[in-house]
Design an enzyme around this catalytic site. Structure first.
Site, short mmCIF file in Angstrom:
data_model
loop_
_atom_site.label_atom_id
_atom_site.label_comp_id
_atom_site.label_asym_id
_atom_site.label_seq_id
_atom_site.Cartn_x
_atom_site.Cartn_y
_atom_site.Cartn_z
N CYS A 212 -31.83 43.61 75.03
CA CYS A 212 -32.18 42.65 76.08
C CYS A 212 -33.65 42.84 76.40
O CYS A 212 -34.39 43.42 75.58
CB CYS A 212 -31.28 42.82 77.32
SG CYS A 212 -31.39 44.42 78.12
N ASP B 181 -29.95 36.91 82.49
CA ASP B 181 -30.64 38.04 83.09
C ASP B 181 -30.23 38.15 84.58
O ASP B 181 -30.48 37.24 85.36
CB ASP B 181 -32.15 37.75 82.97
CG ASP B 181 -33.00 38.88 83.48
OD1 ASP B 181 -32.46 39.80 84.10
OD2 ASP B 181 -34.22 38.83 83.24
N ASN C 50 -33.75 46.58 78.93
CA ASN C 50 -32.84 47.67 78.52
C ASN C 50 -32.40 48.51 79.74
O ASN C 50 -32.20 49.71 79.63
CB ASN C 50 -33.47 48.56 77.43
CG ASN C 50 -32.49 49.52 76.76
OD1 ASN C 50 -32.83 50.63 76.44
ND2 ASN C 50 -31.28 49.09 76.55
N CYS D 191 -30.22 46.59 82.18
CA CYS D 191 -29.05 45.87 82.71
C CYS D 191 -28.09 45.47 81.59
O CYS D 191 -27.09 46.14 81.34
CB CYS D 191 -29.46 44.63 83.51
SG CYS D 191 -30.45 44.99 84.97
N ARG D 192 -28.41 44.39 80.88
CA ARG D 192 -27.42 43.79 79.98
C ARG D 192 -27.12 44.62 78.74
O ARG D 192 -25.94 44.84 78.41
CB ARG D 192 -27.91 42.39 79.55
CG ARG D 192 -27.95 41.40 80.69
CD ARG D 192 -28.74 40.17 80.33
NE ARG D 192 -30.17 40.46 80.18
CZ ARG D 192 -31.07 39.61 79.78
NH1 ARG D 192 -30.71 38.39 79.43
NH2 ARG D 192 -32.34 39.95 79.69
N SER D 193 -28.16 45.07 78.02
CA SER D 193 -27.85 45.75 76.75
C SER D 193 -27.22 47.14 76.94
O SER D 193 -26.32 47.50 76.18
CB SER D 193 -29.05 45.78 75.80
OG SER D 193 -30.13 46.49 76.34
P1 4NP Z 1 -32.28 43.37 81.31
O1 4NP Z 1 -32.77 42.89 82.76
O2 4NP Z 1 -33.15 42.66 80.31
O3 4NP Z 1 -30.86 42.89 81.27
O4 4NP Z 1 -32.41 44.87 81.29
C1 4NP Z 1 -34.09 42.97 83.18
C2 4NP Z 1 -34.58 44.15 83.66
C3 4NP Z 1 -35.88 44.23 84.12
C4 4NP Z 1 -36.69 43.12 84.08
C5 4NP Z 1 -36.20 41.94 83.57
C6 4NP Z 1 -34.91 41.86 83.13
N1 4NP Z 1 -38.01 43.20 84.58
O5 4NP Z 1 -38.68 42.16 84.62
O6 4NP Z 1 -38.48 44.28 84.96
#
Ligand code: 4NP
Length: 164
Positions: free
Chosen positions: A10, A128, A13, A15-17
């Protein structure tokens, strides 16, 4: 037989992945299939390098009986050679992965996680959840439980075919 290697990807790294990795790991454990797979997760950016998963993601995971232990890391060039399957969560992830993969052999390994859904068949992304509320985190888990089950069915089908 060599292990099948799967990388969940994702943006951050956190939340989702890592949630996808944790759910898939739990499924492997439940079906006693851990010896056949090697899995990990990574992010397209490095803003959260070395950090534990987002507290909200960990808390929602915990409510569903999952324990996320992964620490954030970014996608490396070597991942495109090492892993057999590289699964992005949304089209932005897919574009990011394809632009880094460079060669056709590597691009062939990339797929979108929601392509494995068998219940949420209309879903075209694991959205996201970072800037949203509880419902977003809950939806991520529901989508990923569905997609991980579909993914396991697919890769197990291939493994059994290959071992005949
Ligand atoms: P992820 O979520 O891609 O599912 O881990 C996010 C975590 C952090 C950010 C964006 C999405 N960020 O902008 O910091």
């Amino acid at each position: 037989m060599e292990k099948k290697k799967i990388l969940f990807v994702c943006l951050g790294n956190i939340c989702r992945s890592p949630m996808a990795e944790t759910i898939f790991e739990a499924l492997l454990k439940e079906h006693n299939l851990q010896e056949y797979y090697e899995i990990d997760s990574a992010g397209l950016d490095n803003y959260h390098e070395g950090e534990a998963a987002d507290k909200r993601m960990r808390e929602h995971a915990y409510q569903h009986g999952y324990h996320i232990t992964h620490k954030s890391r970014h996608v490396k060039t070597a991942d495109f050679d090492y892993y057999d399957l590289i699964l992005g969560m949304d089209d932005q992830n897919i574009r990011g992965l394809k632009s880094r993969a460079v060669s056709d052999d590597r691009i062939k390994k990339i797929n979108r996680m929601t392509n494995y859904c068998t219940q949420f068949i209309e879903a075209d992304a694991v959205p996201d959840p970072y800037y949203g509320g509880d419902a977003g985190f809950q939806y991520v888990i529901e989508l990923l439980q569905d997609a991980c089950k579909g993914l396991l069915l697919e890769v197990e089908g291939e493994r059994k075919q290959a071992s005949r």
